[in-house]
Design a protein around this motif. Sequence first.
Motif, PDB file in Angstrom:
ATOM      1  N   ALA A  93      -8.327   0.579  -7.900  1.00  0.00           N
ATOM      2  CA  ALA A  93      -8.243  -0.801  -8.371  1.00  0.00           C
ATOM      3  C   ALA A  93      -9.468  -1.606  -7.954  1.00  0.00           C
ATOM      4  CB  ALA A  93      -6.974  -1.463  -7.839  1.00  0.00           C
ATOM      5  N   ALA A  94      -9.977  -1.313  -6.760  1.00  0.00           N
ATOM      6  CA  ALA A  94     -11.153  -2.033  -6.276  1.00  0.00           C
ATOM      7  C   ALA A  94     -12.402  -1.668  -7.074  1.00  0.00           C
ATOM      8  CB  ALA A  94     -11.373  -1.718  -4.797  1.00  0.00           C
ATOM      9  N   THR A 144     -12.363  -7.521 -10.826  1.00  0.00           N
ATOM     10  CA  THR A 144     -11.802  -6.201 -10.563  1.00  0.00           C
ATOM     11  C   THR A 144     -10.280  -6.241 -10.721  1.00  0.00           C
ATOM     12  OG1 THR A 144     -11.477  -6.531  -8.185  1.00  0.00           O
ATOM     13  CG2 THR A 144     -13.646  -5.700  -8.906  1.00  0.00           C
ATOM     14  N   ARG A 162      -1.912   0.691 -14.739  1.00  0.00           N
ATOM     15  CA  ARG A 162      -2.897  -0.057 -13.972  1.00  0.00           C
ATOM     16  C   ARG A 162      -3.317   0.799 -12.787  1.00  0.00           C
ATOM     17  NH1 ARG A 162       1.736  -4.178 -11.827  1.00  0.00           N
ATOM     18  NH2 ARG A 162       2.634  -2.821 -10.216  1.00  0.00           N
ATOM     19  N   GLN A 170       0.813  -1.210   0.000  1.00  0.00           N
ATOM     20  CA  GLN A 170       0.000   0.000   0.000  1.00  0.00           C
ATOM     21  C   GLN A 170       0.849   1.264   0.000  1.00  0.00           C
ATOM     22  OE1 GLN A 170      -3.340  -0.371  -0.403  1.00  0.00           O
ATOM     23  NE2 GLN A 170      -2.740  -2.534  -0.515  1.00  0.00           N
ATOM     24  N   ILE A 179      -4.632  -8.162  -9.257  1.00  0.00           N
ATOM     25  CA  ILE A 179      -3.330  -7.861  -8.664  1.00  0.00           C
ATOM     26  C   ILE A 179      -3.053  -8.771  -7.469  1.00  0.00           C
ATOM     27  CG2 ILE A 179      -2.012  -6.097  -7.419  1.00  0.00           C
ATOM     28  CD1 ILE A 179      -3.336  -4.008  -9.234  1.00  0.00           C
ATOM     29  N   VAL A 180      -4.060  -8.986  -6.628  1.00  0.00           N
ATOM     30  CA  VAL A 180      -3.884  -9.854  -5.461  1.00  0.00           C
ATOM     31  C   VAL A 180      -3.544 -11.273  -5.910  1.00  0.00           C
ATOM     32  CG1 VAL A 180      -5.086 -10.960  -3.527  1.00  0.00           C
ATOM     33  CG2 VAL A 180      -5.309  -8.497  -3.892  1.00  0.00           C
ATOM     34  N   HIS A 198      -4.383   1.518  -8.864  1.00  0.00           N
ATOM     35  CA  HIS A 198      -3.990   0.905  -7.599  1.00  0.00           C
ATOM     36  C   HIS A 198      -4.796   1.551  -6.479  1.00  0.00           C
ATOM     37  CE1 HIS A 198      -1.434   4.443  -6.607  1.00  0.00           C
ATOM     38  NE2 HIS A 198      -1.119   4.422  -7.882  1.00  0.00           N
ATOM     39  N   GLY A 199      -4.752   0.929  -5.301  1.00  0.00           N
ATOM     40  CA  GLY A 199      -5.504   1.446  -4.168  1.00  0.00           C
ATOM     41  C   GLY A 199      -7.001   1.325  -4.394  1.00  0.00           C
ATOM     42  N   GLU A 250      -8.250  -5.028  -8.637  1.00  0.00           N
ATOM     43  CA  GLU A 250      -7.711  -5.395  -7.328  1.00  0.00           C
ATOM     44  C   GLU A 250      -7.594  -6.907  -7.194  1.00  0.00           C
ATOM     45  OE1 GLU A 250      -8.450  -3.786  -2.921  1.00  0.00           O
ATOM     46  OE2 GLU A 250     -10.182  -4.861  -3.736  1.00  0.00           O
ATOM     47  N   GLU A 251      -8.634  -7.645  -7.619  1.00  0.00           N
ATOM     48  CA  GLU A 251      -8.581  -9.106  -7.550  1.00  0.00           C
ATOM     49  C   GLU A 251      -7.447  -9.651  -8.408  1.00  0.00           C
ATOM     50  OE1 GLU A 251     -12.613 -11.262  -7.487  1.00  0.00           O
ATOM     51  OE2 GLU A 251     -13.100  -9.296  -8.334  1.00  0.00           O
ATOM     52  N   ASP A 303       4.501   4.537  -7.114  1.00  0.00           N
ATOM     53  CA  ASP A 303       3.126   4.573  -7.623  1.00  0.00           C
ATOM     54  C   ASP A 303       2.765   6.030  -7.853  1.00  0.00           C
ATOM     55  OD1 ASP A 303       2.831   1.818  -7.543  1.00  0.00           O
ATOM     56  OD2 ASP A 303       2.025   1.809  -5.510  1.00  0.00           O
TER      57      ASP A 303
END
Length: 401
Positions: free
Chosen positions: A353-354, A377, A347, A160, A382-383, A349-350, A379-380, A186
Amino acid sequence: MLRFIRLYCKGAAHCTPQQAAAAHLFAHAVTLQPPMASACDRLRDLKAFDDTKAGVKGLIDAGITTVPAIFRHPPDTLARAHDEDRFAIPVIDLAGVTTAPSRRAELVAEVKAAAETVGFFQVVNHGVPGPVMSEMLAALRSFNEEPAEARRPYYSRDGQSRVRYHSNFDLFRSPAANWRDTLYLDMAPTGPSPGEIPAACRGIAVEFTREVQRLGGTLFELLSEAMGLNRGFLEQHEAGCLEGLSVVGHYYPASPQPHLTMGTSRHTDPSFLTVLLQDSIGGLQVLHRQRNDEQPVWVDVPAEPGAFTINVGDFLQLLSNDRFRSVEHRVLSKSVGPRVSVACFFRPHGAAAAASVCAPILVGDGAASPPRYRSVTVEELIVHYRDKALDGTSMLDHYRI
């Protein structure tokens, strides 16, 4: 182990923490081959290395002459055969992209062909000033070559944080560590304050980011048209193709045994698009298959002076419903160096991204095709990418219908 440390430190009675960790890893490199090392041994070595917060550069500074076991890759992943005589990465001249309508149509066709077949291309006459490019590379090299005490405050594995420096994001998950250190910035949509950016990069990072964002806008326009859509489609899409930009500086020290390790393992990129600036050392290779009935081969991507290397990321392959290809690539470790590169990942982020949703675009040229992926998403994505690490598999398989 104390005997190894004292011997390794060339007779000194005491070692710095970096030298002690290097000596510890050196001892295991000599006495334990990777197949013999237990999981506990490996975890201990990984932690000893990470606790120095000095990266691979810290090992080099300590005088290490043997690649430690944690960096040694299985022989079958180190094959360096390539076939550069049969294929070359396309080079696209962007001159006239905004001023000559007839040339623009040609550029759309060239970008479409490259994105659909190779997934990689280089661009020249892109409008980014040469001094901005060279200053960004020099700044990253300067940061990595500062004393470890100056780099250490930025060392973090907090994803983060908008500014973080470490060696191998997947250090504790990958089968073997890569011979490189990385500084993450970032920069968009909300970048770090000037005071958060390392002093060596502070003066150039914002200007470089601005230039790459402008280039990214041009490329997304061409890619939109290549999909049979209006030129602003991808920029305005809910996935947020242009909303975020991570500027990622990789530093690859010269390796004492480059045949035993990798600069970066084979992987695809967790981005919509990646804009890469590399120095003259080279080492980037793309896995290319000339025909479907042929075995893929590793092809060198030359470090063309003044060029950026562009590649389709996993997110854009998903959006394009497999029309554009996100292709595996890697970076060889070398006995010369350091190699410095700047990978700019488009891309979000934070929180962005969600909120950014990726789903196949079934309009334009793709209107007649059924979706090949489920909606997900950013976010998904990237995780999942971080969890699976650089394991040589495509993250997209997880979302394929």
